[in-house]
Scaffold this motif. Structure first.
Motif, PDB file in Angstrom:
ATOM      1  N   VAL A 126       2.240   0.254   3.066  1.00  0.00           N
ATOM      2  CA  VAL A 126       3.208   1.337   3.205  1.00  0.00           C
ATOM      3  C   VAL A 126       2.506   2.559   3.790  1.00  0.00           C
ATOM      4  CG1 VAL A 126       4.865   2.822   2.013  1.00  0.00           C
ATOM      5  CG2 VAL A 126       4.502   0.468   1.216  1.00  0.00           C
ATOM      6  N   GLY A 127       2.926   2.960   4.994  1.00  0.00           N
ATOM      7  CA  GLY A 127       2.378   4.146   5.631  1.00  0.00           C
ATOM      8  C   GLY A 127       3.144   5.379   5.180  1.00  0.00           C
ATOM      9  N   LEU A 128       2.424   6.446   4.872  1.00  0.00           N
ATOM     10  CA  LEU A 128       3.048   7.638   4.301  1.00  0.00           C
ATOM     11  C   LEU A 128       2.781   8.880   5.136  1.00  0.00           C
ATOM     12  CD1 LEU A 128       2.037   6.893   0.622  1.00  0.00           C
ATOM     13  CD2 LEU A 128       4.384   6.899   1.485  1.00  0.00           C
ATOM     14  N   GLY A 129       3.861   9.593   5.453  1.00  0.00           N
ATOM     15  CA  GLY A 129       3.753  10.891   6.080  1.00  0.00           C
ATOM     16  C   GLY A 129       3.472  11.941   5.028  1.00  0.00           C
ATOM     17  N   TRP A 130       3.859  13.167   5.338  1.00  0.00           N
ATOM     18  CA  TRP A 130       3.448  14.273   4.483  1.00  0.00           C
ATOM     19  C   TRP A 130       4.484  15.385   4.550  1.00  0.00           C
ATOM     20  CZ3 TRP A 130       1.152  18.838   7.030  1.00  0.00           C
ATOM     21  CH2 TRP A 130       0.707  19.806   6.123  1.00  0.00           C
ATOM     22  N   GLY A 131       4.558  16.176   3.490  1.00  0.00           N
ATOM     23  CA  GLY A 131       5.455  17.315   3.470  1.00  0.00           C
ATOM     24  C   GLY A 131       6.192  17.453   2.158  1.00  0.00           C
ATOM     25  N   ARG A 132       6.923  18.558   2.030  1.00  0.00           N
ATOM     26  CA  ARG A 132       7.668  18.809   0.798  1.00  0.00           C
ATOM     27  C   ARG A 132       8.739  17.742   0.574  1.00  0.00           C
ATOM     28  NH1 ARG A 132       7.725  23.832   3.538  1.00  0.00           N
ATOM     29  NH2 ARG A 132       6.244  25.363   2.706  1.00  0.00           N
ATOM     30  N   GLY A 147       3.080  -5.545  -7.493  1.00  0.00           N
ATOM     31  CA  GLY A 147       2.075  -6.525  -7.111  1.00  0.00           C
ATOM     32  C   GLY A 147       1.130  -5.894  -6.108  1.00  0.00           C
ATOM     33  N   PRO A 148       0.258  -6.701  -5.479  1.00  0.00           N
ATOM     34  CA  PRO A 148      -0.683  -6.146  -4.492  1.00  0.00           C
ATOM     35  C   PRO A 148       0.045  -5.339  -3.428  1.00  0.00           C
ATOM     36  CG  PRO A 148      -1.194  -8.434  -4.965  1.00  0.00           C
ATOM     37  CD  PRO A 148       0.114  -8.152  -5.642  1.00  0.00           C
ATOM     38  N   LEU A 149      -0.414  -4.098  -3.233  1.00  0.00           N
ATOM     39  CA  LEU A 149       0.262  -3.171  -2.323  1.00  0.00           C
ATOM     40  C   LEU A 149      -0.773  -2.179  -1.801  1.00  0.00           C
ATOM     41  CD1 LEU A 149       3.357  -2.773  -1.611  1.00  0.00           C
ATOM     42  CD2 LEU A 149       3.338  -0.895  -3.252  1.00  0.00           C
ATOM     43  N   ALA A 150      -0.637  -1.807  -0.547  1.00  0.00           N
ATOM     44  CA  ALA A 150      -1.536  -0.798   0.032  1.00  0.00           C
ATOM     45  C   ALA A 150      -0.729   0.412   0.465  1.00  0.00           C
ATOM     46  CB  ALA A 150      -2.299  -1.378   1.222  1.00  0.00           C
ATOM     47  N   ALA A 151      -1.267   1.598   0.210  1.00  0.00           N
ATOM     48  CA  ALA A 151      -0.662   2.844   0.658  1.00  0.00           C
ATOM     49  C   ALA A 151      -1.654   3.537   1.574  1.00  0.00           C
ATOM     50  CB  ALA A 151      -0.331   3.743  -0.532  1.00  0.00           C
ATOM     51  N   VAL A 152      -1.208   3.901   2.769  1.00  0.00           N
ATOM     52  CA  VAL A 152      -2.119   4.484   3.745  1.00  0.00           C
ATOM     53  C   VAL A 152      -1.502   5.735   4.364  1.00  0.00           C
ATOM     54  CG1 VAL A 152      -1.252   2.973   5.587  1.00  0.00           C
ATOM     55  CG2 VAL A 152      -3.490   4.040   5.832  1.00  0.00           C
ATOM     56  N   ASP A 180      -3.347   0.245  -3.741  1.00  0.00           N
ATOM     57  CA  ASP A 180      -4.631   0.713  -3.226  1.00  0.00           C
ATOM     58  C   ASP A 180      -4.355   1.817  -2.210  1.00  0.00           C
ATOM     59  OD1 ASP A 180      -6.193  -1.065  -4.680  1.00  0.00           O
ATOM     60  OD2 ASP A 180      -6.014  -2.630  -3.169  1.00  0.00           O
ATOM     61  N   GLY A 181      -5.076   2.915  -2.285  1.00  0.00           N
ATOM     62  CA  GLY A 181      -4.848   4.033  -1.381  1.00  0.00           C
ATOM     63  C   GLY A 181      -5.904   4.134  -0.287  1.00  0.00           C
ATOM     64  N   PHE A 182      -5.466   4.454   0.928  1.00  0.00           N
ATOM     65  CA  PHE A 182      -6.366   4.614   2.069  1.00  0.00           C
ATOM     66  C   PHE A 182      -6.040   5.942   2.752  1.00  0.00           C
ATOM     67  CE2 PHE A 182      -5.891   0.139   1.249  1.00  0.00           C
ATOM     68  CZ  PHE A 182      -7.189  -0.363   1.367  1.00  0.00           C
ATOM     69  N   TYR A 209      -7.023   4.153  10.587  1.00  0.00           N
ATOM     70  CA  TYR A 209      -6.091   4.298  11.705  1.00  0.00           C
ATOM     71  C   TYR A 209      -5.433   2.957  12.046  1.00  0.00           C
ATOM     72  CZ  TYR A 209      -4.407   5.526  16.404  1.00  0.00           C
ATOM     73  OH  TYR A 209      -3.619   5.746  17.505  1.00  0.00           O
ATOM     74  N   GLU A 210      -6.216   1.906  12.113  1.00  0.00           N
ATOM     75  CA  GLU A 210      -5.676   0.586  12.435  1.00  0.00           C
ATOM     76  C   GLU A 210      -4.763   0.078  11.324  1.00  0.00           C
ATOM     77  OE1 GLU A 210      -5.712  -0.924  15.275  1.00  0.00           O
ATOM     78  OE2 GLU A 210      -6.891   0.730  16.103  1.00  0.00           O
ATOM     79  N   ARG A 211      -5.153   0.344  10.094  1.00  0.00           N
ATOM     80  CA  ARG A 211      -4.305  -0.071   8.962  1.00  0.00           C
ATOM     81  C   ARG A 211      -2.967   0.660   9.008  1.00  0.00           C
ATOM     82  NH1 ARG A 211      -5.429  -2.506   4.036  1.00  0.00           N
ATOM     83  NH2 ARG A 211      -7.673  -2.396   4.490  1.00  0.00           N
TER      84      ARG A 211
END
Length: 326
Positions: A126-132, A147-152, A180-182, A209-211
């Motif tokens: 899961v790719g995450l942006g930013w902001g309020r 379950g197994p999950l990645a946050a980037v 897991d956070g990246f 970046y690639e992730r």
């Protein structure tokens, strides 16, 4: 001679005084579970209705209280269908507009959190942006293991931002979903395109970046040129903001400034941005744009015209304007 064992007397102590958080929880419990009126709660805690109202608002703002309404408003459903058809979206989520900017953002956050909790699946990145607005989404999300999950993170951070940073977003999401956070361990804006290109060759940065580019699901917002955190803390230069306006910018997405049609403007700042590119976004399977309110209308429309999101979460008034425009 029998002697009884000496008795031990534990001195009575005064119960601890409620902290502000405990008082919020107590008031929220009486209101939402106990069905007491605000006046009745005020009487119980020895206060007044104004304070009870503020405590309830604070408990919602902090995420202590999360509200789910298991019903769909017919006008909102009709707007969802109209938005999807008009902009070629996979789906749209429309919520009733709030009375002010903060309540509107909270409502959109709840709508996005409800949608995401049904879309996140085991094994995803899961790719995450930013902001309020993204913070409002996370405040409304239930804590749950998928379950197994990645946050980037989809973008670099800021060296100074007193309210929230990209690192907080990834960390909070990882805690909520046991993921897991990246992170991008670099600033969102660097001094030159050459520095940007060099940084992206560094192993740690390149791997993140690639992730991020290969995210299965991306959640982000967009910012206008007046109040967005990127403008306020990333640029912090009124002259440069005026230059962006003259170049045709209506706002940014992931720090990339766009014109009214959603195309990246020709400006040096866009070449110094450390983030997933706008073209990269188009290649991500599902991009959820969470954006609404009058000030964000132009940039939200630009993102839709650029065909970056596959899902839009917005408020009823913004949806109505988007559907009515020629």
């Amino acid at each position: 001679m029998n002697r009884s064992a000496p008795s031990t007397v534990t001195p009575l102590t005064e119960p601890p005084v409620d902290t502000e958080e405990e008082l919020q929880a107590r008031v929220a419990w009486h209101y939402y579970v106990g069905n007491l009126t605000q006046q009745e709660i005020a009487h119980r805690i020895g206060s007044n209705r104004v304070r009870v109202n503020r405590l309830l608002a604070a408990s919602r703002e902090s995420g202590m209280v999360q509200i789910t309404i298991n019903s769909r408003l017919a006008p909102c459903v009709a707007l969802e269908e109209a938005l999807a058809k008009r902009f070629g979206l996979e789906a749209a989520v429309v919520v009733p507009a709030g009375a002010d900017t903060e309540s509107n953002m909270a409502a959109i956050g709840i709508g996005a959190a409800n949608y995401l909790s049904r879309q996140i699946e085991t094994g995803q990145t899961v790719g995450l942006g930013w902001g309020r607005t993204i913070r409002a989404v996370l405040r409304a999300m239930p804590q749950r293991a998928y379950g197994p999950l990645a946050a980037v993170s989809l973008q670099g951070g800021l060296s100074h931002c007193p309210s929230i940073n990209t690192f907080d977003i990834v960390s909070d999401f990882a805690n909520l979903c046991q993921a897991d956070g990246f992170l991008f361990p670099v600033p969102i804006y660097v001094s030159s395109q050459a520095v940007r290109d060099t940084l992206l060759q560094e192993d740690a940065v390149r791997e993140t970046y690639e992730r991020a580019r290969q995210s299965d699901l991306a959640v982000l917002t967009c910012g206008d040129l007046t109040e967005s955190l990127v403008v306020t803390y990333g640029i912090n230069d009124p002259q440069q903001v005026r230059e962006l306006e003259r170049a045709g910018a209506v706002g940014d997405m992931l720090g990339h400034f766009m014109d009214a049609d959603g195309e990246a403007i020709d400006h040096p700042l866009n070449r110094r941005t450390v983030a997933v590119t706008l073209d990269d976004l188009r290649k991500i399977q599902r991009v959820v744009l969470v954006s609404g309110g009058a000030k964000k209308f132009a940039v939200t429309r630009a993102a839709l015209r650029g065909r970056y999101p596959s899902v839009l979460v917005t408020d009823e008034e913004t949806a109505q304007r988007l559907c009515e425009e020629p």
